[in-house]
Design a protein around this motif. Structure first.
Motif, mmCIF file in Angstrom:
data_model
loop_
_atom_site.group_PDB
_atom_site.id
_atom_site.type_symbol
_atom_site.label_atom_id
_atom_site.label_comp_id
_atom_site.label_asym_id
_atom_site.label_seq_id
_atom_site.Cartn_x
_atom_site.Cartn_y
_atom_site.Cartn_z
ATOM 1 N N TYR A 31 0.852 -1.188 0.000
ATOM 2 C CA TYR A 31 0.000 0.000 0.000
ATOM 3 C C TYR A 31 0.892 1.244 0.000
ATOM 4 C CZ TYR A 31 -3.809 -3.156 1.307
ATOM 5 O OH TYR A 31 -4.726 -4.168 1.332
ATOM 6 N N SER A 33 1.177 5.517 0.200
ATOM 7 C CA SER A 33 0.465 6.697 0.676
ATOM 8 C C SER A 33 -0.055 7.487 -0.513
ATOM 9 C CB SER A 33 1.389 7.578 1.516
ATOM 10 O OG SER A 33 0.724 8.784 1.866
ATOM 11 N N VAL A 359 1.650 6.776 12.023
ATOM 12 C CA VAL A 359 1.926 6.544 10.608
ATOM 13 C C VAL A 359 0.626 6.426 9.801
ATOM 14 C CG1 VAL A 359 4.229 5.561 10.786
ATOM 15 C CG2 VAL A 359 2.264 4.117 11.165
ATOM 16 N N PHE A 360 -0.479 6.283 10.485
ATOM 17 C CA PHE A 360 -1.799 6.444 9.879
ATOM 18 C C PHE A 360 -2.484 7.560 10.662
ATOM 19 C CE2 PHE A 360 -0.887 2.314 8.174
ATOM 20 C CZ PHE A 360 -1.639 2.208 7.004
ATOM 21 N N LYS A 376 -5.529 7.433 7.274
ATOM 22 C CA LYS A 376 -4.827 6.942 6.091
ATOM 23 C C LYS A 376 -3.318 7.034 6.288
ATOM 24 C CE LYS A 376 -8.452 7.997 2.714
ATOM 25 N NZ LYS A 376 -8.733 8.554 1.374
ATOM 26 N N LEU A 377 -2.595 6.279 5.467
ATOM 27 C CA LEU A 377 -1.135 6.215 5.539
ATOM 28 C C LEU A 377 -0.528 7.586 5.264
ATOM 29 C CD1 LEU A 377 1.173 4.126 5.909
ATOM 30 C CD2 LEU A 377 1.140 3.811 3.429
ATOM 31 N N ALA A 383 3.115 0.360 3.234
ATOM 32 C CA ALA A 383 2.648 -0.625 4.216
ATOM 33 C C ALA A 383 2.241 -1.893 3.494
ATOM 34 C CB ALA A 383 1.456 -0.060 5.005
ATOM 35 N N LEU A 406 5.266 -1.989 8.181
ATOM 36 C CA LEU A 406 5.469 -0.603 7.779
ATOM 37 C C LEU A 406 6.911 -0.373 7.337
ATOM 38 C CD1 LEU A 406 3.698 0.978 10.869
ATOM 39 C CD2 LEU A 406 2.772 0.978 8.546
ATOM 40 N N ILE A 440 -6.812 -2.842 5.621
ATOM 41 C CA ILE A 440 -6.963 -1.547 4.960
ATOM 42 C C ILE A 440 -8.116 -1.682 3.968
ATOM 43 C CG2 ILE A 440 -5.862 0.138 3.430
ATOM 44 C CD1 ILE A 440 -3.175 -0.688 4.701
ATOM 45 N N LEU A 446 -7.257 2.598 7.563
ATOM 46 C CA LEU A 446 -6.773 1.490 8.388
ATOM 47 C C LEU A 446 -7.775 1.169 9.490
ATOM 48 C CD1 LEU A 446 -4.279 -0.387 9.112
ATOM 49 C CD2 LEU A 446 -3.722 1.361 10.823
#
Length: 561
Positions: A31, A33, A359-360, A376-377, A383, A406, A440, A446
């Motif tokens: 995934y 960002s 991180v999210f 969200k990332l 991820a 991550l 996700i 997430l």
């Protein structure tokens, strides 16, 4: 002050394989960002996190009349010009009086106060490793932390200093005339500039000890610079500086990050000071100081909801957002909070000490409204969701639960003095294995299912306590709940619930167990239940499951097999 010269980080390829909604790449099974990539300073440029922050303050300074710090109890203010001067003077004093140099470690044992941000900035500017800890820790616990970070000096209050051992340069009392002098009296002699590499350790923070021995997490200046660059990138324009009230401890990664970030942004940081959390005092502070954002742990958010009547008489019109992190927030609390404060954004995030915080994250009103999600990332991160059963590192597609991994510039340097433990959670490619069971969705949000280590194994099936807790908390007679494994010869483990009933409720065990029975597969049913007065939690709001497991074995609860 050295001004960083950013170099653009190459953006991930915008190939058709990357889904524009979820960020999932079908080729790499990762995934990406979907937020804009952030420029970071060249990695080899010597730069401390404080030089990075001060360069931003220099290029975009707040009005000189803006308070950098405010004490909620006394309303004492330290304006930005005074703050920067105190940081530099204290750094000079530490350098000349104590003889501390780059790479040395300083242990900090104190509740939140106006002194702590000044101390953090001063130590970090010198390249001194900052290692803060909970002042409520026992002498034995502190001894363990001292062994990990190996400090040569400590900074503590008169009350907490008695728990500290003798160190090479002793202990400086933060509530003493000596420390005030160190912040305000310019030392004789020239202040020696120091060179700090971004790869140098900036902080040693401590991961939760509820699932094993506490570990010292080494976070570099680069880690913190990356986090703060992300904060600068998503910050929206304001007509006046924000006022952030921090009701979480500065020794925790959440509070530490909030502390240094708020000042780096040129906003006002309000500290609640020492003492137990007082909801009415917090509400009064929001009104009096026109606070725009509050940083809270889940228990404090629950207090706002459960004592809603206490809001009467307080003007909260200035409040724009409540930031919440450290542990999941029950759905019932989220729903009630949005009813009580419909115009206030609830900004939840996901992160670990090992990832330098979140991180999210939820950004903006729309993302804050996605129920059950932690956002969200963030930029510059990738991820993947990995099947925890087969051991393969192949990523899973959206809506498929698995362990969250991550990779990005926030990932820790490692556990101090423990290469084996580091290798167990960060692989050779730099992937951080979070130990959290998550998925996700198709929009890139997430959702946390549970901790892998806390999954209950019932007749070979995996049962996530968090899923059952979420359902229990949706029952109108339930205030709070926690689910733990109960040993059973035939099944291996049974899901057992501890439930806090609403005052006046006449609901009995079977009624609540039947409520869950109707909503889950047979293997997920709650097989045992006990009512208790309160769910034991730590300061961050995480359930102390080991305490409940011990309680479960003390006397037989109601069973329904």
């Amino acid at each position: 002050m050295v001004s960083p010269k950013p170099n653009p980080v190459p953006a991930p390829a915008t190939a058709p394989a990357i889904d524009p909604n979820s960020g999932f790449c079908s080729e790499t099974r990762t995934y990406h960002s979907l937020r804009p990539n952030i420029s970071l300073p060249p990695e080899m440029t010597p730069l401390s996190v404080v030089d990075y922050l001060f360069s931003h303050l220099h290029s975009s300074p707040p009005p000189p009349s803006t308070p950098a710090l405010v004490d909620a109890a006394t309303h004492r203010c330290i304006l930005y010009p005074d703050f920067t001067q105190r940081v530099r003077t204290l750094a000079s004093s530490i350098q000349t009086r104590l003889g501390i140099s780059t790479g040395d470690a300083a242990f900090v044992l104190s509740p939140n106060s106006l002194h702590i941000p000044i101390l953090y900035y001063s130590l970090l500017s010198l390249g001194v490793v900052v290692s803060p800890a909970n002042p409520a820790s026992t002498t034995a616990e502190i001894s363990r932390l001292i062994q990990l970070c190996k400090p040569i000096v400590a900074f503590a209050t008169t009350e907490s200093a008695e728990k500290l051992p003798s160190l090479r340069y002793g202990t400086v009392l933060l509530d003493s005339d000596e420390f005030e002098s160190m912040m305000t009296t310019t030392e004789v002699g020239e202040f020696g500039r120091v060179e700090v590499n971004q790869s140098d350790t900036a902080t040693i923070l401590y991961s939760s000890g509820t699932t094993g021995l506490v570990k010292g997490v080494e976070l570099t200046h680069r880690n913190w610079i990356s986090v703060l660059a992300g904060a600068f990138a998503v910050r929206r324009a304001r007509t006046s500086p924000a006022v952030g009230l921090c009701a979480v401890p500065f020794f925790h990664v959440y509070g530490f990050g909030y502390c240094v970030r708020t000042i780096g942004l040129g906003d006002t940081l309000v500290t609640m000071g020492k003492g137990r959390f007082d909801l009415n005092r917090m509400l009064r502070t929001i009104e009096e100081l026109r606070v725009t954002q509050v940083a809270l742990a889940p228990p404090a958010v629950a207090a706002v909801v459960n004592r809603a009547i206490s809001r009467d008489g307080y003007g909260l019109s200035s409040l724009e957002a409540i930031a919440c992190g450290g542990a999941p927030l029950p759905r019932s609390i989220i729903v009630q909070l949005r009813t009580l404060l419909p115009n206030v954004q609830l900004l939840q995030g996901y992160g670990l000490t090992e990832s330098t915080g979140r991180v999210f994250a939820a950004v903006g009103l729309k993302e804050s409204r996605v129920e059950g999600s932690t956002g969200k990332l963030v930029s510059n991160f990738i991820a993947k969701i990995v099947d925890p059963e087969n051991g393969a590192a192949i990523g899973l597609p959206p809506l498929t639960p698995g362990e969250l991994w991550l990779k990005g510039p926030f990932v820790m340097k490692g556990y101090v003095g423990d290469k084996e433990a580091t290798a167990a959670v960060v692989d050779s490619e730099g992937w951080l294995k979070t130990g959290d069971l998550c998925y996700i969705d198709n929009e890139g949000y997430l959702f946390i299912v549970d901790r892998l280590k806390e999954l209950i194994k019932y007749k070979g099936y995996q049962v996530a306590p968090a899923e059952l807790e979420h359902l229990l908390q949706s029952h109108p007679d339930v205030i709070d709940a926690a689910v733990v494994p109960y040993p059973d010869e035939e099944a291996g483990q049974l899901p057992m619930a501890f439930v806090v009933k609403r005052p006046g409720s006449v609901a009995h065990e079977s009624l609540i167990m039947d409520f869950i029975k109707e909503k889950v597969a047979p293997y997920k049913r709650i097989r045992k239940l006990r009512f208790i007065d309160a769910i034991p939690r730590n300061a961050q709001g995480k359930v102390l499951r080991r305490d409940l497991i011990k309680l479960a074995s003390s006397s037989p609860p109601t069973s329904k097999l």
